[in-house]
Design an enzyme around this catalytic site. Structure first.
Site, PDB file in Angstrom:
ATOM      1  N   CYS A 193      60.931  83.617  35.221  1.00 20.76           N
ATOM      2  CA  CYS A 193      61.308  84.893  35.820  1.00 20.76           C
ATOM      3  C   CYS A 193      60.469  85.967  35.130  1.00 20.76           C
ATOM      4  O   CYS A 193      60.426  86.017  33.905  1.00 20.76           O
ATOM      5  CB  CYS A 193      62.794  85.169  35.624  1.00 20.76           C
ATOM      6  SG  CYS A 193      63.256  86.826  36.175  1.00 20.76           S
ATOM      7  N   LEU A 454      48.849  50.318  36.455  1.00 20.61           N
ATOM      8  CA  LEU A 454      49.604  50.265  35.202  1.00 20.61           C
ATOM      9  C   LEU A 454      51.034  49.878  35.581  1.00 20.61           C
ATOM     10  O   LEU A 454      51.766  50.670  36.170  1.00 20.61           O
ATOM     11  CB  LEU A 454      49.553  51.615  34.497  1.00 20.61           C
ATOM     12  CG  LEU A 454      49.992  51.624  33.039  1.00 20.61           C
ATOM     13  CD1 LEU A 454      49.359  52.793  32.291  1.00 20.61           C
ATOM     14  CD2 LEU A 454      51.483  51.647  32.853  1.00 20.61           C
ATOM     15  N   GLU A1586      59.280 101.092  32.444  1.00 22.02           N
ATOM     16  CA  GLU A1586      58.148 100.744  31.594  1.00 22.02           C
ATOM     17  C   GLU A1586      58.352 101.035  30.105  1.00 22.02           C
ATOM     18  O   GLU A1586      57.887 100.264  29.264  1.00 22.02           O
ATOM     19  CB  GLU A1586      56.893 101.492  32.083  1.00 22.02           C
ATOM     20  CG  GLU A1586      56.484 101.029  33.458  1.00 22.02           C
ATOM     21  CD  GLU A1586      55.415 101.908  34.071  1.00 22.02           C
ATOM     22  OE1 GLU A1586      54.249 101.546  33.995  1.00 22.02           O
ATOM     23  OE2 GLU A1586      55.772 102.961  34.631  1.00 22.02           O
TER      24      GLU A1586
HETATM   25  C1  LIG Z   1      53.445  71.845  35.327  1.00 21.94           C
HETATM   26  C2  LIG Z   1      53.130  70.564  34.617  1.00 21.94           C
HETATM   27  C3  LIG Z   1      53.213  70.528  33.258  1.00 21.94           C
HETATM   28  C4  LIG Z   1      52.926  69.351  32.569  1.00 21.94           C
HETATM   29  N1  LIG Z   1      53.025  69.346  31.209  1.00 21.94           N
HETATM   30  C5  LIG Z   1      52.780  68.197  30.537  1.00 21.94           C
HETATM   31  C6  LIG Z   1      52.915  68.116  29.135  1.00 21.94           C
HETATM   32  O1  LIG Z   1      53.226  69.106  28.484  1.00 21.94           O
HETATM   33  N2  LIG Z   1      52.686  66.942  28.520  1.00 21.94           N
HETATM   34  C7  LIG Z   1      52.342  65.813  29.220  1.00 21.94           C
HETATM   35  O2  LIG Z   1      52.198  64.766  28.630  1.00 21.94           O
HETATM   36  N3  LIG Z   1      52.184  65.857  30.556  1.00 21.94           N
HETATM   37  C8  LIG Z   1      52.390  67.013  31.213  1.00 21.94           C
HETATM   38  N4  LIG Z   1      52.220  67.051  32.576  1.00 21.94           N
HETATM   39  C9  LIG Z   1      51.643  65.903  33.245  1.00 21.94           C
HETATM   40  C10 LIG Z   1      52.657  64.998  33.885  1.00 21.94           C
HETATM   41  O3  LIG Z   1      53.341  64.290  32.916  1.00 21.94           O
HETATM   42  C11 LIG Z   1      51.878  64.102  34.813  1.00 21.94           C
HETATM   43  O4  LIG Z   1      51.447  64.889  35.898  1.00 21.94           O
HETATM   44  C12 LIG Z   1      52.698  62.988  35.358  1.00 21.94           C
HETATM   45  O5  LIG Z   1      53.237  62.201  34.365  1.00 21.94           O
HETATM   46  C13 LIG Z   1      51.892  62.138  36.299  1.00 21.94           C
HETATM   47  O6  LIG Z   1      52.744  61.218  36.893  1.00 21.94           O
HETATM   48  P1  LIG Z   1      52.926  61.155  38.457  1.00 21.94           P
HETATM   49  O7  LIG Z   1      53.858  60.065  38.737  1.00 21.94           O
HETATM   50  O8  LIG Z   1      53.294  62.452  39.004  1.00 21.94           O
HETATM   51  O9  LIG Z   1      51.444  60.780  38.879  1.00 21.94           O
HETATM   52  P2  LIG Z   1      50.701  61.072  40.212  1.00 21.94           P
HETATM   53  O10 LIG Z   1      50.401  62.512  40.308  1.00 21.94           O
HETATM   54  O11 LIG Z   1      51.404  60.473  41.353  1.00 21.94           O
HETATM   55  O12 LIG Z   1      49.366  60.292  39.936  1.00 21.94           O
HETATM   56  C14 LIG Z   1      48.487  60.710  38.963  1.00 21.94           C
HETATM   57  C15 LIG Z   1      47.294  59.759  38.908  1.00 21.94           C
HETATM   58  O13 LIG Z   1      47.698  58.542  38.328  1.00 21.94           O
HETATM   59  C16 LIG Z   1      47.459  57.456  39.214  1.00 21.94           C
HETATM   60  N5  LIG Z   1      48.589  56.550  39.061  1.00 21.94           N
HETATM   61  C17 LIG Z   1      49.901  56.870  39.152  1.00 21.94           C
HETATM   62  N6  LIG Z   1      50.648  55.815  38.845  1.00 21.94           N
HETATM   63  C18 LIG Z   1      49.823  54.825  38.536  1.00 21.94           C
HETATM   64  C19 LIG Z   1      50.007  53.484  38.115  1.00 21.94           C
HETATM   65  N7  LIG Z   1      51.217  52.964  37.943  1.00 21.94           N
HETATM   66  N8  LIG Z   1      48.917  52.723  37.884  1.00 21.94           N
HETATM   67  C20 LIG Z   1      47.673  53.240  38.042  1.00 21.94           C
HETATM   68  N9  LIG Z   1      47.448  54.497  38.440  1.00 21.94           N
HETATM   69  C21 LIG Z   1      48.504  55.266  38.674  1.00 21.94           C
HETATM   70  C22 LIG Z   1      47.338  58.072  40.578  1.00 21.94           C
HETATM   71  O14 LIG Z   1      46.507  57.328  41.402  1.00 21.94           O
HETATM   72  C23 LIG Z   1      46.756  59.416  40.258  1.00 21.94           C
HETATM   73  O15 LIG Z   1      45.369  59.355  40.179  1.00 21.94           O
HETATM   74  C24 LIG Z   1      52.520  68.212  33.286  1.00 21.94           C
HETATM   75  C25 LIG Z   1      52.440  68.255  34.672  1.00 21.94           C
HETATM   76  C26 LIG Z   1      52.730  69.416  35.348  1.00 21.94           C
HETATM   77  C27 LIG Z   1      52.638  69.458  36.823  1.00 21.94           C
HETATM   78  S1  FES Z   2      60.882  87.093  38.980  1.00 26.24           S
HETATM   79 FE1  FES Z   2      62.931  86.804  38.470  1.00 26.24          FE
HETATM   80  S2  FES Z   2      63.898  88.487  39.381  1.00 26.24           S
HETATM   81 FE2  FES Z   2      61.792  88.872  39.731  1.00 26.24          FE
END
Ligand SMILES: Cc1cc2nc3c(=O)[nH]c(=O)nc-3n(C[C@H](O)[C@H](O)[C@H](O)COP(=O)(O)OP(=O)(O)OC[C@H]3O[C@@H](n4cnc5c(N)ncnc54)[C@H](O)[C@@H]3O)c2cc1C
Ligand code: FES
Ligand code: FES
Length: 1657
Positions: A193, A454, A1586
């Site tokens: 926020c 994996l 502000e």
């Molecule tokens: C806002 C945000 C903050 C984040 N902060 C952190 C953080 O602080 N620390 C941290 O560690 N991570 C962080 N992440 C990363 C997050 O942990 C990874 O995006 C997530 O774990 C990926 O998993 P998924 O299932 O969404 O993968 P997907 O997005 O579905 O896939 C990611 C990639 O992995 C491949 N893939 C997926 N599964 C497999 C599998 N089983 N075998 C082979 N390839 C595979 C896919 O083909 C793709 O290329 C953050 C992500 C976001 C969006």
């Molecule tokens: S962004 Fe939370 S009230 Fe405006």
């Protein structure tokens, strides 16, 4: 192809196939459930939060699993049941309904408990984040109430038995919150926020208790909607094939295998198909998908592969299984499910047999791992993100992974299933160490990307005696990628000789595993990140990535092996850490030091050594027997503390009442409409910007052909279209509206709407044109395909922006080359050196010009006294010379009215320092003076706009050739003017409208023109409605934010001839023995303007207005230059310039106090503007300092008046006293201001004592509440006492330091005149049109309160006030109320309220004279009866509408008796004070704000609840500027492709505004309850939007002092040199500022000393 069926709030919906791959949020926006907001589109803000309703196979209540609907593709939720903010179940019981919020809060009469609480706690301001918070909060409460974790283990929507047992929370006390502490922190960790400062959101969620469980569930009928609708269940069952195949449109297919065998078979087929396609030169692509959060970081959206193969439904990949080997975590297990498993089963001591069940090692490991996992991203991301996806992204794309560090330290192995077109190799299972997999090290190489699945991670569960510890350091506690992380696993065993240490049997480290992850530069580690970053050459919105290195510290491990777990041995082993870390390729020193700090903490903690040693690690603690071992800071506590504001005044009700914000429930349910919700007609077009990528390059050609070949793309619109047009101009106006341009002689040209081919890209991101398409997604896709060719300096080589550029058909024909490419000026230094300056003084002729940089009126230089004479006497150079600037060229002509005189006599000063000067002579005084000089260089940072709603406009051509534009803007005039200029239309043919904003903070004051004008041009050219809404990354790139500044200052201190004469002053012994006072200050500021002027000059003006604050500085000058850089136009950001001015003057105070060795608060108090004794007796204090004979105040002064004094102050001012209280000499600026006041004003001023700030700002003595506020802070809030506690804490804690600082701030407000139009309708309801956009600041609510209170004056007192629900505030429209200017500068609420009151007073007069007599002496009548009396048969008999033009000064009270003591001013000061207590971890730079106290004089607020919300929100926004919101621009070296000048932090991934856990744990906010009536607004309210932001400077100063304490320790207890802590005080900066600790060496020395001491006993 069949559409996708999903169930939203119990309603069956069908998503078209073409949206299969679109984010769920985008689909919801096309339905009636529009509550979700796409504020970032990358999982970083939570505005899009929805909950999946999941029925457990074990029965019970369904659980709610929150996800980011901006990341989840529509196909991933097919057949699922989804809950949005609109669908939260209404409260079940009558009691809750009765307690519901008033009708003015909007929304359904019976809302959900959470919605009611959010409204009642004033938890929405702009409301854009509120639906996301409502869902997040409801889901967490629901799950807590039902005893379920809220997360299923696997994939998108599968339950793993985490179903809820009903009433799981019933054991808790009825009044207890359902969620608090860590649970509540987790519930809110995925949502941002920007407005509220979080406290009201936290309190609203906390307020839901066990007693509310029934209401939370809703009535049975509503609750049923939560259950998985039968059709959804049926849909799920019907698709139980071995491989489900789903057509996603455009030839794309989703395959969903439901067994490992099916996955193997399918992946083999796909690999073979891809191989044979490649052999024949055709193309076939496929990709695995899991939680689909990867695109949140890597932006590869939408997935373009022809086949998506989901791993989510494969049971083997979703298992969490304990075996003899340990724990098997399937690759598709979500992070949250793993954490829930760890803390649910393992941490409880269970463990399913094998080694896992045998001991506490498992418990500790499970607890540590779960806690760490839960700091990854936010809850909604963790609910979808899988372990496998995380590790694969780490291995293939340098993800800064926490999962990898954690599991590697546990000794995990990954299980891979090889994917190959070779049938023999395909499907082979292989295990390898997890660390080798992610780091590419080890004996066996990892299979190539795409060559494996994996399937699982095998984690050995720790044996007895294995201790585990982990930690991560990031810019924010939650939802921020790690800068560094570490995990330590030590196997301990009893020492063979049974040796005892410290009374306990010593252990020996049998085995150690120390894993660290560190952020590196992008080029390191194989350059995976650098390869991705190369896209910046063509796309300035590309999210730049850092590199990441994860490794074991083998040298440390080897040194630990066999070592006893004693401080000395551990310290010796640690010696290997620092060199190993520093040697990591691409790591910077600060990050390496942080990683070292983590290792130190981890090893001591894992070894169970809780004291560092006897004899302490620092000089101060040398006497202590033992000091605590280095350890991590505990998690932050969620905000608590007090709020206090004045009680309502019944006589002016509903003014002064804490009325709930109008439409609060509309906001919380997400039914409040923003510009994005304005419906468009069929056939409307959507726009996406094409942006120049390289600052300084010449845009040679634009080729839109490839873009227009893409599906849905319709047209490219660029400068050529504008040039070919009839009357329009390629510029969207200058500042507020085009009519202002005439006032700006010499001003540079405004920014063009579109850069023409042949023009120079003045900043990376500059708009080149728009691609128009049939949908937003198609437009954005096509915009990326437009090819731009550049000529860059100095090689003049031509580069084409897309690799595939073959056809260079130009849409815009290149004109003859008229401009040349340049090397862009990307920082202040290079722009200063090039003398690239904006003519500031020409833009602001009312401020005196300086002349140190150029002969023309380029700089501003307000001044007071004779600074040059004082500097000469002190032998100090002027600040401009100290800034190291070469002297300006000889002046051609001197500017008039220039008070400054430059002096080139002194050498440049480049470092902070101080010097004492011999006696001198200044101001013609003949007596000897002892002068001392303190000078320094300082920087104030930029701050970017992260209003939650990005820039947006909808333009529609009108029948008469005119244009109507709906715009997210801070003023419809601004839009009207810029659209008219762009289209060459008269203003009357352009209508601009705006209902509300999702936040603005200055960012939509002028920059909304850019988007509105572009949309209007596109609409005019195509004759179709055009919607243009910027994605977050583009919005951040285009909006330059606050101007950052380089500041040089020279302070001259003068020793007073005599000791303080008053008893009170003498009593202020804590000031120290000094008699030095601040005699003069010279400041030179170079502020970074962007490539076009916009309103960055506001920063310069605000800085000059605030830098003198409330201090008495007899000789002062502040010269400000604004340099022109090749950066995006800088613009107003909340408190523009004022916050910089405050930071500067407060840093000077800190520096001077440090040089003098005195308490900074006492020095501040001694330097405050002082009331002279005659007034002090009646107004402030016996203890205030007196002016000395020579017009200067005594150096030693109290920290504030005593309690008795303050009581005395509460009385009326001595109206008879006639004096100028300022001890400063009037400046020409001040004199001019006085003259401009007019004779009435001057007369009034004669009747009251008026203080003047150094630059002449006048403050009538009765309104000078600083002494009172300061006293309250120092004495009542106990800040003086806390100082002693902080000192004691720091002496006892070598590894953590605290800092405390308190300071004042003054914010100067300008008043003006505005229009208002009020109509009473015949049914008694009232339509109010006012100047002022509702953007979260509560303007509409305050105006409604004032309208209701004022109109009620026509009623008998007993019938007052009328019901607030009678008042309707109209949307802003240039048709209804033109010429109303911009809403901004905090003045608008007061101004609008004043103008509306003026209009209402006219109506009151009419009602009293025409309608009341018709009621024939009735003593009591209602508002409706009164209005009915105006009836004249066919219509009203009387005028029922009134227009007014005016402001506060026109209000009748201004001349009333109550205000006699206070002159009505054209401007006034808002005064506040704040204190902050912080704690930092010296080894890692992690910092916490433990406490903040704010005291503000806001007069008599119209709505104190709204105002206190503004105070908290502004302070917390300032906190971000001070601590975490770092912004930088790509300045890569030539070898790395050269700097494009593009914003690096253009995403929520990089840019870190405060989250809920960042807010001070104890946050006490007080609005002065008996503030003097000031006539500063209706009922004496003062502006509040502000000013409080300025006070966040206290946090930075407190942190600076804490770092000084750390450095003093590092220096063995000696006091440290003054080292400025530059904002934002990131963890790296804090760590660096804590000094060189060499922790291992220090620990070793201390241990040796302890051993010696022990031996000597
Ligand atoms: C806002 C945000 C903050 C984040 N902060 C952190 C953080 O602080 N620390 C941290 O560690 N991570 C962080 N992440 C990363 C997050 O942990 C990874 O995006 C997530 O774990 C990926 O998993 P998924 O299932 O969404 O993968 P997907 O997005 O579905 O896939 C990611 C990639 O992995 C491949 N893939 C997926 N599964 C497999 C599998 N089983 N075998 C082979 N390839 C595979 C896919 O083909 C793709 O290329 C953050 C992500 C976001 C969006
Ligand atoms: S962004 Fe939370 S009230 Fe405006
Ligand atoms: S919009 Fe989805 S997290 Fe920001």
């Amino acid at each position: 192809m069949k559409p996708f069926t999903l169930f939203v709030n119990g309603e069956e919906l069908h998503a078209p196939v073409e949206m299969a791959n679109a984010p769920l949020a985008a689909f919801l926006k096309t339905t009636r459930f529009k509550s979700v907001k796409i504020a970032c589109g990358e999982g970083g803000c939570g505005a899009c939060t929805v909950a999946l309703v999941e029925q457990s196979s074990e029965g019970g209540a369904p659980s709610l699993r929150t996800i980011n609907s901006c990341l989840a593709p529509v196909y991933s939720v097919r057949g699922k049941s989804i809950l949005t903010a609109e669908g939260l179940p209404p409260a079940a019981t009558a009691a809750a309904t009765a307690a519901a919020t008033p009708a003015t809060a909007g929304g359904p009469a019976a809302s959900s408990v959470v919605v009611e609480r959010l409204a009642a706690h004033h938890a929405s301001q702009c409301g854009y984040c509120t639906p996301g918070f409502a869902v997040a909060c409801h889901a967490a409460l629901h799950n807590a109430a039902n005893g379920c974790s809220g997360s299923s283990s696997n994939g998108h929507a599968h339950s793993n038995g985490n179903g809820c047992s009903s009433n799981g929370g019933a054991a808790a006390a009825e009044s207890a919150p359902l969620l608090d502490g860590e649970g509540l922190r987790r519930a809110l960790d995925g949502n941002l926020c920007r407005c509220t400062g979080y406290r009201p959101i936290v309190s609203a969620c906390r307020s839901v208790g066990v007693a509310d469980i029934e209401d939370l569930a809703g009535p049975p009928a509503a609750g049923a909607a939560l259950l998985l609708p039968p059709r959804a269940a049926a849909a799920a069952a019907a698709t139980a094939d071995d491989v489900e195949e789903v057509a996603l449109g455009a030839g794309q297919v989703l395959k969903v295998p439901r067994s490992l065998a099916a996955l193997v078979a399918e992946s083999g087929r796909l690999a073979a198909a891809a191989a044979s396609a490649a052999a024949t030169g055709s193309f076939s692509s496929w990709r695995l998908v899991a939680g689909h959060t990867g695109p949140g970081v890597y932006k590869d959206w939408p997935l373009a592969e022809s086949v998506l193969l989901s791993v989510n439904e494969v049971p083997e990949l979703r298992r969490l299984q304990q075996t003899d080997d340990g724990l098997v975590v399937g690759g598709a297990v979500t992070l949250e499910a793993l954490a829930a498993h760890l803390d649910g089963k393992l941490a409880a001591g269970g463990g399913g047999g094998g080694v896992g069940s045998v001991g506490g090692g498992v418990k500790e490991w499970a607890a540590e791992t779960a806690a760490h996992l839960r700091r990854i991203a936010g809850t909604h991301v963790r609910n979808a993100a899988t372990v496998g996806g995380n590790l694969v992204l780490t291995a293939e794309a340098a993800l800064p992974s926490d999962v990898a560090t954690l599991l590697a330290a546990a000794g995990a192995e990954v299980e891979l299933l090889l994917v190959s077109s070779d049938a023999a190799a395909h499907g082979v299972s292989r295990r390898m160490p997890l660390l080798d997999f992610v780091s590419g090290g080890g004996a066996a190489a990892k299979p190539a990307a795409g060559g494996y699945i994996l399937t699982a991670v095998h984690v050995p569960l720790p044996h007895h005696g294995v201790r585990f510890w982990s930690q991560r350091i990031a810019e924010r506690y939650s939802n921020a990628a790690a800068v560094a992380n570490a995990a330590v696993s030590l196997r301990l065993q009893p020492a063979a000789d049974g040796a005892a240490a410290g009374g306990a049997t010593a252990s020996v480290v049998a085995e150690a595993r120390v894993v660290v992850g560190v952020r590196t530069d992008a080029a390191a580690g194989g350059g995976v990140a650098a390869a991705r970053n190369a896209a910046k050459e063509t796309d300035p919105t590309v999210v730049l990535l850092y590199g990441w290195d994860v490794r074991r510290l083998t040298a440390v491990e080897a040194a630990l092996a066999g070592a006893p777990a004693t401080p000395a041995a551990l310290a010796a082993a640690l010696a290997a850490a620092a060199p190993d870390l520093a040697a990591i390729d691409g790591v910077d020193a600060a990050t390496a030091a942080i990683a070292e700090g983590l290792v130190v903490q981890g090893i001591f903690a894992a070894a169970g050594v809780t004291t560092a040693t006897a004899n302490g690690a620092n000089g101060a603690a040398a006497a202590a027997a033992d000091v605590a071992a280095p350890s991590r800071l505990p998690p932050p506590e969620l905000v608590a503390g007090t709020q206090s504001y004045p009680a309502p005044l019944p006589e002016v009700a509903p003014v002064t009442e804490p009325t709930i914000k109008l439409g609060a429930k509309l906001q919380a349910t997400g039914t409040a409409q923003y510009t994005e919700d304005v419906p468009v007609h069929k056939g409307a077009l959507y726009g996406a910007y094409v942006m120049g990528a390289k600052a300084g390059a010449v845009l040679e050609a634009i080729d839109a052909t490839p873009a227009l070949a893409l599906p849905g793309a319709v047209r490219f619109v660029g400068a050529a279209d504008l040039e070919a047009g009839a009357n329009g101009s390629n510029g969207y106006g200058y500042t507020f509206a085009n009519r202002f341009e005439a006032l700006r002689p010499g001003a540079p040209p405004p920014e063009p709407i579109f850069l023409p081919a042949g023009g120079r890209v003045e900043y990376a991101g500059q708009p080149v044109g728009l691609v128009l398409a049939e949908s937003a997604a198609a437009a954005h896709r096509a915009a990326k395909a437009v090819q731009l060719s550049y000529r860059t300096a100095p090689s003049s080589s031509t580069t084409t922006s897309t690799a595939t550029a073959t056809n260079t058909t130009t849409t815009d024909a290149p004109p003859p080359p008229t401009v040349e490419p340049i090397t862009p000026l990307l920082d202040i230094e290079s722009a200063l050196a090039a003398r690239a300056l904006y003519p500031l003084a020409a833009l602001m002729p009312w401020l005196p010009a300086g002349k140190s940089l150029a002969p023309g009126p380029m700089t501003l230089a307000p001044f007071n006294g004779d600074v040059d004479a004082l500097l000469a006497a002190a032998g100090a150079p002027p600040a401009a010379a100290a800034a190291g600037l070469p002297p300006p060229p000889p002046p051609a002509a001197e500017p008039p009215a220039d008070g400054g005189s430059s002096s080139g006599e002194a050498a440049a000063a480049t470092a902070n320092g101080s010097s004492s000067s011999s006696s001198g002579d200044a101001n013609g005084s003949s007596r000897e003076r002892k002068l001392r000089v303190v000078r320094g260089r300082y920087y104030t940072p930029s701050q970017l706009h992260v209003y939650m709603e990005t820039q947006s406009a909808v333009a529609a051509p009108e029948e008469d050739g005119g244009m109507t534009v709906q715009s997210a803007c801070q003023g419809t005039d601004v839009i009207q003017g810029s659209v008219a200029a762009a289209l060459g239309l008269p203003l009357s043919k352009v209508t601009a409208r705006c209902r509300r904003l999702g936040g603005a903070f200055g960012g939509k004051a002028t920059l909304s023109r850019r988007v509105a004008a572009a949309a209007a041009v596109a609409a005019a050219i195509t004759g179709r409605q055009v919607r243009l809404q910027l994605p977050r990354n583009a919005d951040m790139v285009l909006n330059g934010g606050r101007a950052d500044c380089r500041v040089d200052y020279v302070a001259v201190l003068e020793e007073q001839a005599a000791a303080p004469t008053t008893a009170a002053a003498a009593a202020a012994s804590h000031v120290g023995p000094t008699r030095w006072r601040l005699a003069g200050l010279d400041v030179f500021v170079a502020a970074a303007g962007g490539a076009f002027p916009d309103i960055a000059w506001l920063d310069a003006m605000g800085l000059c207005a605030a830098v003198d604050s409330l201090y008495d500085i007899p000789h002062m000058r502040c010269e400000v230059a604004m340099v022109r850089t090749n950066l995006p136009p800088r613009t107003a950001v909340r408190g523009p310039g004022e916050v910089n001015g405050t930071m500067i003057i407060e840093q000077v105070m800190e520096h001077v106090a440090a040089e003098l060795g005195v308490n900074p608060e006492a020095f501040r108090a001694a330097t405050f503007l002082q009331l002279p004794p005659s007034t002090a007796a009646a107004t402030t204090a016996k203890t205030v300092t007196t002016a000395t004979d020579n017009g200067t105040a005594a150096a030693a002064a109290p920290a504030g008046p005593s309690e008795a004094d303050v009581e005395a102050e509460a009385g009326p001012a001595d109206a008879g006293a006639v004096a100028e209280a300022s001890t400063t000499q009037p400046s020409s600026a001040a004199a001019a201001a006085t003259a401009a006041d007019g004779s009435d004003q001057s007369k009034k001023e004669e009747e009251v004592l008026v203080l003047k700030t150094a630059f002449g700002k006048k403050i009538p003595a009765p309104l000078y509440t600083l002494p009172r506020l300061w006293h309250k802070l120092m004495r009542e809030a106990g800040w003086e006492a806390m100082q002693a506690e902080v000192d004691a804490f720091n002496a006892a804690h070598p590894w953590t330091k605290r800092g405390l600082a308190a300071l004042p701030a003054r914010y100067g407000m300008q008043r003006g005149n505005k229009p208002a139009y009020v109509n009473i309708l015949t049914d008694g309801t009232v339509q109010v049109a006012c100047h002022g956009i509702e953007m979260g600041q509560g303007l509409f609510t305050k105006v409604a309160q004032v309208a209701a209170a004022t109109l009620s004056e026509a009623l008998p007192p007993a019938n007052r006030p009328m019901d607030l629900s009678n008042i309707k505030i109209c949307d802003n429209s240039s048709e209804l109320l033109p010429n109303s200017g911009v809403t901004g500068g905090s003045t608008s609420s007061e101004l609008a309220a004043a103008a509306v009151r003026l209009a209402c007073l006219q109506l009151v007069d009419i009602l009293k004279t025409k309608a009341v007599p018709k009621l024939k002496g009735k003593e009591s009548f209602t508002w409706k009866e009164l209005v009915a009396a105006t009836s004249g048969g066919w219509g009203p008999a009387n005028q029922l509408g009134a227009f007014a033009w005016g402001g506060q000064a026109d209000l009748p009270e201004a001349s009333g008796a109550e205000a006699a003591a206070v002159p009505t001013q054209t401007d006034y000061s808002v005064i506040g004070v704040a204190g902050a207590l912080v704690e930092l971890d010296v080894l890692t730079g992690e910092r916490r704000v433990l406490r903040a106290d704010i005291l503000f004089d806001l007069g008599r607020p119209v709505n104190p609840a709204v105002d206190i919300g503004q105070v908290e929100g502004a302070f917390v926004m300032g906190l971000g500027m001070m601590l975490s919101e770092a912004a930088s621009y790509d300045q890569s070296a030539e070898e790395a492709g050269g700097g494009t000048g593009a914003l690096v932090q253009n995403s929520t991934w990089h840019y870190k505004p405060p989250a809920a856990a960042c807010v001070p744990a104890q946050f006490n906010v007080t609005l002065l309850d008996d503030a003097p009536l000031s006539q500063a607004g209706p009922i004496s309210s003062k502006a509040c939007g502000e000013p409080p932001l300025l006070l966040s400077t206290a946090v930075l100063m407190a942190l600076q002092r804490a770092t000084a304490a750390a450095r003093a320790d590092a220096a063995g207890g000696c006091s440290a040199d003054f080292v400025p802590l530059i904002a934002p005080a990131t963890v790296q900066r804090v760590r660096t500022a804590c000094g060189d600790w060499n922790a291992a060496e220090r620990l070793q020395k201390a241990a040796a000393a302890a051993a010696t001491a022990k031996a000597g006993k």
